[in-house]
Design a protein around this motif. Structure first.
Motif, PDB file in Angstrom:
ATOM      1  N   MET A  17       0.868  -1.187   0.000  1.00  0.00           N
ATOM      2  CA  MET A  17       0.000   0.000   0.000  1.00  0.00           C
ATOM      3  C   MET A  17       0.901   1.232   0.000  1.00  0.00           C
ATOM      4  N   ASP A  18       1.156   1.772  -1.185  1.00  0.00           N
ATOM      5  CA  ASP A  18       2.154   2.849  -1.267  1.00  0.00           C
ATOM      6  C   ASP A  18       1.556   4.113  -1.879  1.00  0.00           C
ATOM      7  N   GLY A  19       2.099   5.258  -1.466  1.00  0.00           N
ATOM      8  CA  GLY A  19       1.716   6.536  -2.078  1.00  0.00           C
ATOM      9  C   GLY A  19       0.874   7.450  -1.200  1.00  0.00           C
ATOM     10  N   ASN A  20       0.750   7.115   0.078  1.00  0.00           N
ATOM     11  CA  ASN A  20      -0.038   7.988   0.977  1.00  0.00           C
ATOM     12  C   ASN A  20       0.552   9.396   1.046  1.00  0.00           C
ATOM     13  N   GLY A  21       1.882   9.442   1.163  1.00  0.00           N
ATOM     14  CA  GLY A  21       2.545  10.743   1.301  1.00  0.00           C
ATOM     15  C   GLY A  21       2.376  11.593   0.048  1.00  0.00           C
ATOM     16  N   ARG A  22       2.563  10.962  -1.116  1.00  0.00           N
ATOM     17  CA  ARG A  22       2.433  11.715  -2.373  1.00  0.00           C
ATOM     18  C   ARG A  22       0.993  12.138  -2.629  1.00  0.00           C
ATOM     19  N   TRP A  23       0.050  11.313  -2.221  1.00  0.00           N
ATOM     20  CA  TRP A  23      -1.371  11.671  -2.356  1.00  0.00           C
ATOM     21  C   TRP A  23      -1.637  12.970  -1.588  1.00  0.00           C
ATOM     22  N   SER A  68      12.980   4.394   9.919  1.00  0.00           N
ATOM     23  CA  SER A  68      13.905   5.492   9.600  1.00  0.00           C
ATOM     24  C   SER A  68      13.161   6.782   9.239  1.00  0.00           C
ATOM     25  N   ARG A  69      11.842   6.763   9.270  1.00  0.00           N
ATOM     26  CA  ARG A  69      11.074   7.994   8.990  1.00  0.00           C
ATOM     27  C   ARG A  69      11.066   8.901  10.225  1.00  0.00           C
ATOM     28  N   PRO A  70      10.666  10.164  10.058  1.00  0.00           N
ATOM     29  CA  PRO A  70      10.621  11.061  11.215  1.00  0.00           C
ATOM     30  C   PRO A  70       9.717  10.482  12.308  1.00  0.00           C
TER      31      PRO A  70
HETATM   32 MG    MG Z   1       6.244   4.961  -0.110  1.00  0.00          MG
END
Ligand code: MG
Ligand code: IPE
Ligand code: IPE
Length: 247
Positions: A17-23, A68-70
């Motif tokens: 499930m990828d792309g939450n941040g870009r959305w 490794s994310r904030p």
């Molecule tokens: Mg991602």
């Protein structure tokens, strides 16, 4: 659902499930809003999968590298997982969904492990569909833990080194007794596995969709099932049509 060929519904679908941040970025919103919206896509996907007759649905919720994310983003993601389990567990249980958690369980923070264990325990006898949540999951870590268990058994004299085979490794993975995924879907346009089910994906069909995860819905899911249905899975052999010609 009428246009779906039910004879080729995958038994096990796994989703990155990828792309939450870009959305969120696309809309000028904080990344966490994208994660919040992503939970709605999770709910819709679980329903759609169950209705399509998928028996195992694995969702990559948090990778061993996502630490490794904030810290603020990590806390937001953990908060969503907590809320998902607290709010949705009763519904999933009522719908006869069994929950399984894969990923490293040691050294998880605070209340996370008890919550995950509660979800597994409450739903352990359910039979409609198995929802596998990959949390703190990384394939290399999973394989290393499996190999360590085998090494300990070899050292203790329980198994001979030459008895180690692929089947034995599969049985020591977190996914023991879960069939390999037939279909792996990744949203957001990225075309990589990012340390997800590397061993289990040996013969999975990979479908990469351009939409960001918060936009994933029943239509997108069915589109992935249609693409899957059109694939010719050969597992190193020949497809039935070719075999008929070759004789
Ligand atoms: Mg991602
Ligand atoms: C997927 O969305 C959610 C998790 C990895 C937990 P991302 O947060 O990776 O969103 P992008 O890839 O940065 O857009
Ligand atoms: C994979 O997505 C992990 C999850 C979906 C939970 P990432 O966004 O972490 O992967 P990369 O960093 O783009 O490879």
């Amino acid at each position: 659902m009428a246009s779906l060929d039910l004879s080729v519904i995958p038994e096990h679908v796994a989703i990155i499930m990828d792309g939450n941040g870009r959305w969120a970025k696309q809309r000028g919103l904080p990344r966490t809003i994208g994660h919040n919206k992503g939970v709605e896509a999770v709910r819709e996907t679980v329903k759609a999968a169950g209705e399509a007759g998928v028996k195992f649905l694995t969702l990559f919720a948090f990778s061993s590298e996502n630490w490794s994310r904030p810290e603020s983003e990590i806390e937001a993601l953990l908060g969503l997982l907590r809320r998902f389990i607290r709010r949705d567990l009763a519904d999933l249980h009522r719908e006869n969904v069994r929950i399984r958690i894969i990923g490293e369980r040691d050294n998880l923070r605070g209340d996370i492990l008890p919550l995950l264990l509660e979800a597994e325990e409450t739903t352990r006898n359910n039979t409609a569909m198995t929802l596998v949540i990959a949390f703190n999951y990384g394939s290399r870590n999973e394989i290393a833990r499996a190999v360590a268990k085998i090494a300990a058994d070899v050292a203790a004299g329980f198994i001979a080194p030459d008895a180690v085979d692929a089947e034995m490794i599969s049985r020591r993975l977190d996914t023991a007794d879960i069939p390999d995924p037939d279909l792996i879907i990744r949203t957001s346009g990225e075309e990589r596995l990012s340390n997800f089910l590397l061993w289990q994906a040996a013969y999975s069909e990979l479908v990469f969709l351009p939409c960001y995860w918060p936009d994933f819905d029943r239509q997108q899911f069915e589109e992935a099932l249609r693409i899957f249905a059109s694939r010719d899975r050969r597992f190193g052999g020949l497809s039935p049509a070719t075999t008929a010609v070759v004789g």
